[in-house]
Design a protein around this motif. Structure first.
Motif, PDB file in Angstrom:
ATOM      1  N   ARG A 262       0.812  -1.213   0.000  1.00  0.00           N
ATOM      2  CA  ARG A 262       0.000   0.000   0.000  1.00  0.00           C
ATOM      3  C   ARG A 262       0.848   1.267   0.000  1.00  0.00           C
ATOM      4  NH1 ARG A 262      -5.352  -0.811   0.740  1.00  0.00           N
ATOM      5  NH2 ARG A 262      -5.995  -2.910   1.362  1.00  0.00           N
ATOM      6  N   LEU A 263       2.139   1.135   0.230  1.00  0.00           N
ATOM      7  CA  LEU A 263       3.013   2.303   0.099  1.00  0.00           C
ATOM      8  C   LEU A 263       3.066   2.793  -1.344  1.00  0.00           C
ATOM      9  CD1 LEU A 263       5.995   1.223   2.401  1.00  0.00           C
ATOM     10  CD2 LEU A 263       4.455   3.153   2.796  1.00  0.00           C
ATOM     11  N   VAL A 264       3.009   1.870  -2.299  1.00  0.00           N
ATOM     12  CA  VAL A 264       3.142   2.249  -3.713  1.00  0.00           C
ATOM     13  C   VAL A 264       1.936   1.853  -4.553  1.00  0.00           C
ATOM     14  CG1 VAL A 264       5.665   2.236  -3.725  1.00  0.00           C
ATOM     15  CG2 VAL A 264       4.438   0.106  -4.129  1.00  0.00           C
ATOM     16  N   ASP A 265       0.936   1.210  -3.961  1.00  0.00           N
ATOM     17  CA  ASP A 265      -0.284   0.826  -4.676  1.00  0.00           C
ATOM     18  C   ASP A 265      -1.442   0.926  -3.690  1.00  0.00           C
ATOM     19  OD1 ASP A 265      -2.349  -0.296  -6.089  1.00  0.00           O
ATOM     20  OD2 ASP A 265      -1.159  -1.911  -6.942  1.00  0.00           O
ATOM     21  N   LEU A 266      -2.213   2.008  -3.802  1.00  0.00           N
ATOM     22  CA  LEU A 266      -3.247   2.276  -2.811  1.00  0.00           C
ATOM     23  C   LEU A 266      -4.378   1.256  -2.835  1.00  0.00           C
ATOM     24  CD1 LEU A 266      -3.504   6.168  -3.108  1.00  0.00           C
ATOM     25  CD2 LEU A 266      -2.102   4.793  -1.556  1.00  0.00           C
ATOM     26  N   ASP A 267      -4.509   0.495  -3.918  1.00  0.00           N
ATOM     27  CA  ASP A 267      -5.571  -0.503  -3.992  1.00  0.00           C
ATOM     28  C   ASP A 267      -5.265  -1.749  -3.167  1.00  0.00           C
ATOM     29  OD1 ASP A 267      -7.143   1.067  -5.631  1.00  0.00           O
ATOM     30  OD2 ASP A 267      -6.182   0.330  -7.446  1.00  0.00           O
ATOM     31  N   GLY A 268      -3.972  -2.037  -2.967  1.00  0.00           N
ATOM     32  CA  GLY A 268      -3.604  -3.166  -2.142  1.00  0.00           C
ATOM     33  C   GLY A 268      -4.011  -4.506  -2.728  1.00  0.00           C
ATOM     34  N   ILE A 269      -3.813  -5.567  -1.932  1.00  0.00           N
ATOM     35  CA  ILE A 269      -4.165  -6.935  -2.324  1.00  0.00           C
ATOM     36  C   ILE A 269      -4.976  -7.555  -1.193  1.00  0.00           C
ATOM     37  CG2 ILE A 269      -3.286  -9.242  -2.849  1.00  0.00           C
ATOM     38  CD1 ILE A 269      -0.821  -8.019  -4.001  1.00  0.00           C
ATOM     39  N   PRO A 270      -6.148  -8.102  -1.486  1.00  0.00           N
ATOM     40  CA  PRO A 270      -6.913  -8.776  -0.420  1.00  0.00           C
ATOM     41  C   PRO A 270      -6.250 -10.078  -0.001  1.00  0.00           C
ATOM     42  CG  PRO A 270      -8.002  -9.035  -2.540  1.00  0.00           C
ATOM     43  CD  PRO A 270      -6.866  -8.071  -2.764  1.00  0.00           C
ATOM     44  N   ASP A 271      -6.542 -10.501   1.213  1.00  0.00           N
ATOM     45  CA  ASP A 271      -5.999 -11.753   1.737  1.00  0.00           C
ATOM     46  C   ASP A 271      -6.666 -12.920   1.014  1.00  0.00           C
ATOM     47  OD1 ASP A 271      -5.062 -13.894   3.168  1.00  0.00           O
ATOM     48  OD2 ASP A 271      -5.391 -12.989   5.135  1.00  0.00           O
ATOM     49  N   PRO A 272      -5.876 -13.810   0.357  1.00  0.00           N
ATOM     50  CA  PRO A 272      -6.487 -14.918  -0.399  1.00  0.00           C
ATOM     51  C   PRO A 272      -6.861 -16.114   0.455  1.00  0.00           C
ATOM     52  CG  PRO A 272      -4.111 -14.998  -0.648  1.00  0.00           C
ATOM     53  CD  PRO A 272      -4.414 -13.788   0.203  1.00  0.00           C
ATOM     54  N   HIS A 273      -6.487 -16.124   1.746  1.00  0.00           N
ATOM     55  CA  HIS A 273      -6.720 -17.312   2.581  1.00  0.00           C
ATOM     56  C   HIS A 273      -8.175 -17.370   3.059  1.00  0.00           C
ATOM     57  CE1 HIS A 273      -2.505 -18.361   2.637  1.00  0.00           C
ATOM     58  NE2 HIS A 273      -2.191 -17.137   3.007  1.00  0.00           N
ATOM     59  N   ARG A 274      -8.715 -18.571   3.053  1.00  0.00           N
ATOM     60  CA  ARG A 274     -10.071 -18.770   3.544  1.00  0.00           C
ATOM     61  C   ARG A 274     -10.019 -19.165   5.015  1.00  0.00           C
ATOM     62  NH1 ARG A 274      -8.962 -23.551   0.644  1.00  0.00           N
ATOM     63  NH2 ARG A 274      -9.249 -25.477   1.882  1.00  0.00           N
ATOM     64  N   PRO A 275     -11.046 -18.862   5.765  1.00  0.00           N
ATOM     65  CA  PRO A 275     -11.048 -19.257   7.179  1.00  0.00           C
ATOM     66  C   PRO A 275     -11.171 -20.767   7.315  1.00  0.00           C
ATOM     67  CG  PRO A 275     -13.157 -18.288   6.552  1.00  0.00           C
ATOM     68  CD  PRO A 275     -12.232 -18.084   5.389  1.00  0.00           C
ATOM     69  N   PRO A 276     -10.540 -21.344   8.335  1.00  0.00           N
ATOM     70  CA  PRO A 276     -10.639 -22.806   8.514  1.00  0.00           C
ATOM     71  C   PRO A 276     -12.054 -23.224   8.867  1.00  0.00           C
ATOM     72  CG  PRO A 276      -9.515 -21.770  10.377  1.00  0.00           C
ATOM     73  CD  PRO A 276      -9.694 -20.700   9.344  1.00  0.00           C
ATOM     74  N   ALA A 277     -12.361 -24.473   8.527  1.00  0.00           N
ATOM     75  CA  ALA A 277     -13.714 -24.979   8.767  1.00  0.00           C
ATOM     76  C   ALA A 277     -13.979 -25.195  10.253  1.00  0.00           C
ATOM     77  CB  ALA A 277     -13.923 -26.286   8.006  1.00  0.00           C
ATOM     78  N   GLU A 278     -12.931 -25.460  11.035  1.00  0.00           N
ATOM     79  CA  GLU A 278     -13.087 -25.725  12.463  1.00  0.00           C
ATOM     80  C   GLU A 278     -12.118 -24.853  13.237  1.00  0.00           C
ATOM     81  OE1 GLU A 278     -12.389 -29.836  13.035  1.00  0.00           O
ATOM     82  OE2 GLU A 278     -14.065 -30.514  11.765  1.00  0.00           O
ATOM     83  N   PRO A 279     -12.397 -24.571  14.481  1.00  0.00           N
ATOM     84  CA  PRO A 279     -11.452 -23.807  15.305  1.00  0.00           C
ATOM     85  C   PRO A 279     -10.252 -24.654  15.701  1.00  0.00           C
ATOM     86  CG  PRO A 279     -13.356 -24.466  16.620  1.00  0.00           C
ATOM     87  CD  PRO A 279     -13.655 -24.866  15.198  1.00  0.00           C
ATOM     88  N   GLY A 280      -9.211 -23.988  16.101  1.00  0.00           N
ATOM     89  CA  GLY A 280      -8.030 -24.687  16.583  1.00  0.00           C
ATOM     90  C   GLY A 280      -6.864 -24.595  15.623  1.00  0.00           C
ATOM     91  N   PRO A 281      -5.628 -24.707  16.145  1.00  0.00           N
ATOM     92  CA  PRO A 281      -4.428 -24.582  15.302  1.00  0.00           C
ATOM     93  C   PRO A 281      -4.282 -25.710  14.288  1.00  0.00           C
ATOM     94  CG  PRO A 281      -3.852 -25.231  17.549  1.00  0.00           C
ATOM     95  CD  PRO A 281      -5.291 -24.876  17.564  1.00  0.00           C
ATOM     96  N   ARG A 282      -4.750 -26.907  14.628  1.00  0.00           N
ATOM     97  CA  ARG A 282      -4.600 -28.025  13.696  1.00  0.00           C
ATOM     98  C   ARG A 282      -5.443 -27.809  12.439  1.00  0.00           C
ATOM     99  NH1 ARG A 282      -4.956 -34.479  15.242  1.00  0.00           N
ATOM    100  NH2 ARG A 282      -4.448 -35.254  13.152  1.00  0.00           N
ATOM    101  N   ALA A 283      -6.696 -27.379  12.614  1.00  0.00           N
ATOM    102  CA  ALA A 283      -7.554 -27.107  11.463  1.00  0.00           C
ATOM    103  C   ALA A 283      -7.009 -25.937  10.648  1.00  0.00           C
ATOM    104  CB  ALA A 283      -8.983 -26.810  11.927  1.00  0.00           C
TER     105      ALA A 283
END
Length: 406
Positions: free
Chosen positions: A83-104
């Motif tokens: 965002r310092l040189v491109d004000l549009d930025g990039i969205p986060d491509p990661h999807r949220p895990p299906a279950e809670p917890g570090p393993r999921a």
């Protein structure tokens, strides 16, 4: 239109760019790139050495997980720094895990293509990018300092060279920062199938609106042609028959003749309006012929040099035609130009249009001029626009529209 990237700022106003914040933002982008790259290399090498020394499967798996986590962290920092040189930025491509917890969470990340692209980027950054950042900074600032501190009677020409290099450093730094940002966007931007459901729905809704407007425009054109235009023709015939029943040259005959002239003018205006809503030449012969036809009817000479490999989808042809037509209207109304030129080429799934005129210049999209409408139309097509219009002219409108030919 305000520049959204460092490249746009440098291209639109090369001299005013020097007094803006973009050179400093580009410098900060490269400096932080060196820091992030150096830290990534240190952690990566330390983990690799530890894995090679221990040679244990469990530790090797832990090393792989550590490298993946490092890649995700590096990519997150890169998206933030972009965002310092491109004000549009990039969205986060990661999807949220299906279950809670570090393993999921870890299982989800290891199965995502975005994670492995981030790993590839981390390797590229560690192997090359931050080194190039360092070289650009050393050349732009280290070399001039070195020539200044070692100046004497025999080496003063090198000091002059160092001053030239230092004076050009905003352009050198920004050019590489823009190129680096383009590479970051290529590797880290989410693919279409990775976009969130809400964003996909927005894109689909926008496509439906464009199709709806196109269908509504065709309906209005048909209703005007079959309804109002036919009534005007019938009224003209009625007036002509009425003139046959009055004495030639009488006051009533003259008033009927005036009514016929006004009716003919209204008919011509309606015919032009119908042609503008849904140009037959566009439907029958395509975008190039339609733009050439519109340019031939302009009050100033407009040269058209447009080459396309085929026919575009109907909604794209229609919107691009109106975009170019609106640009020609702006030139005629506001630029005081004597001549203009429209040039277009298709390059790698991108239609590049350049619309140039020799008018008085000074066009500023931020001031609410006709360029605002062009920018809004381009947004609906996922296109981009750059404007170069110094006072005194000439004005150059550079348009890029992603498209595919059948």
């Amino acid at each position: 239109m305000r520049p959204r990237t460092a490249w746009q700022a440098m291209a639109q106003r090369p001299l005013r760019f020097l007094s803006s914040g973009w050179p400093w933002r580009s410098l900060a982008y490269l400096v932080t790139g060196v820091v992030v790259g150096a830290v990534a290399v240190g952690v990566f090498v330390a983990g690799l050495v530890a894995g090679l020394v221990l040679l244990v499967v469990l530790v090797g798996a832990a090393l792989l997980v550590g490298v993946v986590l490092l890649s995700i962290a590096v990519a997150a920092v890169e998206r933030f720094r972009l965002r310092l040189v491109d004000l549009d930025g990039i969205p986060d491509p990661h999807r949220p895990p299906a279950e809670p917890g570090p393993r999921a969470w870890l299982s989800t990340r290891l199965t995502e293509p975005a994670t492995w692209r981030e790993l590839l980027f981390t390797l590229v950054s560690a192997a090359a990018l931050w080194w190039v950042d360092l070289l650009v900074l050393a050349f732009s600032f280290g070399l001039p300092v070195l020539t200044f501190v070692s100046i004497d009677g025999a080496t003063w020409p090198w000091a002059v060279f160092g001053a030239v290099v230092l004076g050009a450093s905003p352009y050198t730094v920004t050019s590489w920062a823009g190129a680096r940002a383009a590479l970051v966007r290529t590797l880290l931007a989410p693919r279409d199938h990775e976009l969130g459901e809400s964003l996909r729905e927005v894109q689909a809704s926008r496509a439906r609106l464009i199709d709806h407007f196109d269908a509504e425009r065709v309906r209005i054109e048909r209703d005007l042609h079959d309804g109002a235009q036919q009534r005007l023709v019938s009224l003209g015939m009625t007036l002509g028959l009425m003139r046959l029943d009055v004495a030639e040259g009488s006051p009533l005959d003259r008033r009927l003749a005036q009514a016929q002239e006004q009716l003919s003018g209204a008919h011509r205006e309606l015919r032009d309006l119908i042609r503008g809503l849904n140009p037959p030449v566009l439907a029958d012969h395509g975008l190039v012929a339609a733009i050439e036809d519109g340019a031939s009817r302009c009050p100033i000479p407009i040269t058209v040099d447009l080459e396309l490999p085929g026919r575009l989808p109907r909604h794209l042809e229609t919107n691009i035609y109106y975009l170019v037509n609106e640009a020609m209207t702006n030139i005629v109304r506001h630029s005081h130009a004597r001549t203009a030129e429209i040039r277009g080429r298709y390059r790698s799934d991108l239609l590049v249009l350049e619309i140039r005129d020799d008018g008085r210049g000074g066009a500023d999209p931020a001031a609410g001029s006709g360029l605002t409408g062009l920018a809004d139309r381009l947004t609906a097509l996922d296109g981009r626009m750059r404007v170069s219009s110094p006072l005194g002219g000439p004005t150059l409108l550079h348009v890029e529209i992603p498209c595919h030919f059948a």
